[in-house]
Design an enzyme around this catalytic site. Sequence first.
Site, mmCIF file in Angstrom:
data_model
loop_
_atom_site.group_PDB
_atom_site.id
_atom_site.type_symbol
_atom_site.label_atom_id
_atom_site.label_comp_id
_atom_site.label_asym_id
_atom_site.label_seq_id
_atom_site.Cartn_x
_atom_site.Cartn_y
_atom_site.Cartn_z
ATOM 1 N N GLU A 1 27.046 -1.443 -6.205
ATOM 2 C CA GLU A 1 28.160 -0.896 -6.002
ATOM 3 C C GLU A 1 28.470 0.551 -6.028
ATOM 4 O OE1 GLU A 1 32.660 -1.457 -7.935
ATOM 5 O OE2 GLU A 1 31.063 -2.308 -8.929
ATOM 6 N N GLU B 1 39.740 -6.434 -7.125
ATOM 7 C CA GLU B 1 39.247 -5.964 -8.498
ATOM 8 C C GLU B 1 40.447 -5.026 -8.965
ATOM 9 O OE1 GLU B 1 34.980 -5.227 -10.392
ATOM 10 O OE2 GLU B 1 35.870 -3.346 -9.147
#
Length: 260
Positions: free
Chosen positions: A141, A239
Site C-alpha cells: 500500500e 477506508e
Amino acid sequence: MSAFTLAACAEMIFRDLPVVERVRRIHDLGFAVEIWDWTTHDIAALAATGATFSSMTGYVTGSLTDDAGADELLATAERSIPVAAQLGIPRLNLHGTGLDGRGLPVVPVEVVTGAMWLKAGHTLGRIAALGERHGVVFCLENLNTAVDHPGTPFARAADTLALVAAVDHPNLRLMLDVYHAQIGEGNLVELITTCAPYIGEVQVADVPGRCEPGTGEINYPRVAQALRDVGYTGTVGLEAWASGDSEVALERFRRAFSLD
C-alpha cells in the site's frame, strides 16, 4: 449497480458498536469487510458472522529496509496466512515498515538509501513466493507522509509501483490508496492508468478529513470512471471515517462508485 465489489473498513465506521457487530452491519448492508491488525480481533467470532472479508493487514511487525526487519516481516506474514484462510481473505496488506497504533512507523526512516531499495525488492520477492505457496496475494500500500504517516519508507504510489513492477509477480500487487495518493501526488486519473496492470485492490477516502466520498475535493465518480476505463473490476474499499451517520456514509460511497 456498481462495476466493482465494494468493501468497508470495520475499524473506521459504526465505531459505537463492538467490532463483531460492525462487521454484521456492514455485511447486512451488502458490503464486504476489511480489517486491520488481526491480532486485536476474535477471529472465530468474525468468521461466525458469515461476512465476506476483502483484506486485512498481512503482517504484524517488521520492515522492508534491513535484514532483521525483513526476516521479521516474513515470519509475521507467514503467521497471518492461517488467519486469512479462516476468514476467507484473499488479499493481505503490506507497508514499508511496521506501524504503531497511531499509524506512525515504529522505526522512522528519513532517507531511503539504495541498499534499502535493493533489500525491499528482495524481501518482496520472498513475500510473493510465500503468497504463491499459500494461494494469497500480498498488496503493498502507498501511504502519505505529509499528514498521516511521516517517516514511512517507500510510501508514495510511485515507490510502491516501482517495487511491485520490479518484482513482477502475480502474488504481489498494489493496494492503491487514492486518499493517500491525492495528498502525496495527485494526478489521480493518470496514476490509475499507470498503475492499472499491478492493482490488486483500491482503497478510498476523501481529502481533507479522510471521510467518505463527497465530503472533500476528490471527484470520485471520475475516479470510478477511470478505474472502469482501465478495465478494473475488483474490490474498492472504503477506508474512511464516517462524517456523520455510518449508513449515510456507506450510501454515499455506493453512489460514488455506481456507474450507469
